[in-house]
Write a protein that holds these residues in place. Structure first.
Motif, short mmCIF file in Angstrom:
data_model
loop_
_atom_site.label_atom_id
_atom_site.label_comp_id
_atom_site.label_asym_id
_atom_site.label_seq_id
_atom_site.Cartn_x
_atom_site.Cartn_y
_atom_site.Cartn_z
N ALA A 33 103.66 8.19 16.67
CA ALA A 33 104.91 7.88 17.37
C ALA A 33 105.36 9.02 18.28
O ALA A 33 106.16 8.79 19.19
CB ALA A 33 106.01 7.57 16.36
N LEU A 39 110.71 7.53 19.54
CA LEU A 39 110.26 6.62 18.48
C LEU A 39 109.94 7.40 17.21
O LEU A 39 110.15 6.92 16.09
CB LEU A 39 109.03 5.84 18.94
N ASP A 40 109.47 8.64 17.38
CA ASP A 40 109.15 9.47 16.22
C ASP A 40 110.41 9.76 15.39
O ASP A 40 110.36 9.81 14.16
CB ASP A 40 108.46 10.77 16.64
N VAL A 41 111.53 9.93 16.06
CA VAL A 41 112.80 10.19 15.35
C VAL A 41 113.20 8.95 14.55
O VAL A 41 113.63 9.04 13.39
CB VAL A 41 113.92 10.57 16.34
#
Lengths: 159, 209
Positions: A33, A39-41
């Motif tokens: 992500a 998106l990683d968060v």
């Protein structure tokens, strides 16, 4: 008694294995992500929610069993954190320990990336990584639902 | 009870499913990399099969390299035997006055004396073919992210998570100069060596990988 211990042991192992599976695939998902910043968060937040849910609904009324579950699950992080703190140069582990620690805590990496840099000898994220196993072990068991129910109903009656 | 069981299954399978979707999405938008033998991911896979993991083996070394002729914005590459991602495992940008800005796992992006590059078995000094103003801006860009997070397998997009190669690449890309000849998902130090926008000032080592 043996049947009871076997049943409780199986529940512990089941929860540890579930946490391992969630954690290992969260490492892969959050890493992938990071290709889509932001998106990683979102996935890191999801990871915390899922992990808290797992600990919260573990079928145990003993805080020590929850503690054992989380500790067993975080043994990898604890091991490499201790290698770094002890400056253990055995088997070249020390040189790679920080990399392994970063990879193990990939699911919360987005949060580490947002920490202020700090003014200590090393950046703040480095100290946060070293302390992460302790944070998991100290904080996650507090979310267990059964423990709160036990305190409200009958504090002295520990199964 | 049914919904609780369903929730437990969702919790267990959500990350495997998301991982699969992300892998398909990333590879789908970079299909040419699947067929390209130069792709960094194949370098990593080949190395893993050969038992090479990480940056290689630290050896006590003095390569005797001279840093004369380096200008701010030039790149330094360093490598050890057994490196998993090619000849070189590390890259830094010369900041002037005997200092280099680079990234490490425990220090993040950091300013260090250039002399430690004499410890590497493989070393190469690259002169970037750009105006001095552009090169100084690249140095200033990297310096802006001092002490920020290092992560070994950082993808190119984004400005929160860095590794030693990504920050150098990005410092020039934001100024319109793409030093990556392969246009890959990541950038490995070897890519700078093969970039058409640099020339080799000096190198030592030269082991075949």
């Amino acid at each position: 008694m043996l049947e009871y211990c076997g049943k409780k042991g199986a529940q512990l192992i089941n929860t540890v294995l579930r946490l391992y599976m969630i954690h290992l695939f969260a490492i892969l998902a959050v890493w992938l992500a990071t290709y889509y910043p932001g998106l990683d968060v979102v996935l890191a937040v999801l990871y915390l929610l899922v992990v808290v849910r797992e600990v919260r609904y573990h079928q145990s009324k003993s805080r020590w069993r929850i503690f054992v579950v989380v500790l067993t699950w975080q043994l990898t992080g604890l091991f490499f954190s201790l290698i770094i703190l002890a400056r253990c140069t055995m088997l070249e582990l020390y040189n790679y320990a920080i990399f392994v620690l970063e990879l193990w805590y990939t699911p919360i990496l987005p949060f580490l990336s947002m920490l202020p840099t700090g003014s200590l000898e090393k950046p703040l994220y480095y100290y946060a990584l070293l302390g992460m196993p302790l944070l998991y072990v100290a904080v996650l068991p507090l979310f267990n639902k059964k423990i709160k129910i036990r305190r409200l109903s009958d504090p002295g009656n520990d199964m | 009870m049914f919904w609780k069981q369903r929730q437990r299954q969702i919790c267990l399978w959500i990350f495997p499913l998301v991982s699969l979707m992300l892998m398909i999405s990333i590879l789908g938008s970079n299909q040419r990399l699947i067929l390209s033998e130069d792709a960094v991911m194949y370098t990593y896979i080949k190395s893993a099969v050969q038992g090479k993991v990480g940056y290689g083996f630290n050896v006590v070394n003095d390569n005797g390299m001279s840093f004369e002729g380096l200008e701010p914005g030039d790149l330094l590459l360093g490598g050890y035997p057994g490196c998993a991602y090619g000849r070189f495992s590390h890259v830094g940008i010369y900041a002037g006055q005997g200092q280099v800005i680079e990234a490490y796992a425990d220090l993040g992006i950091t300013v260090q004396p250039v002399e430690h590059y004499r410890n590497y078995t493989e070393i190469c000094l690259l002169k970037v073919n750009a105006d001095p103003g552009v090169k100084q801006k690249a140095v200033d860009y990297v310096r802006r992210y001092e002490r920020h997070l290092f992560y070994p397998t950082a993808f190119k997009p984004g400005e929160r998570i860095w590794n030693c190669s990504k920050i150098m690449w990005r410092a020039y890309v934001v100024q319109g100069l793409n030093l990556d000849p392969y246009d890959d998902l990541w950038i490995a130090p070897d890519a700078f060596y093969n970039s058409p926008h640099v020339r080799i000032l000096r190198e030592k080592g030269g082991a075949a990988y």
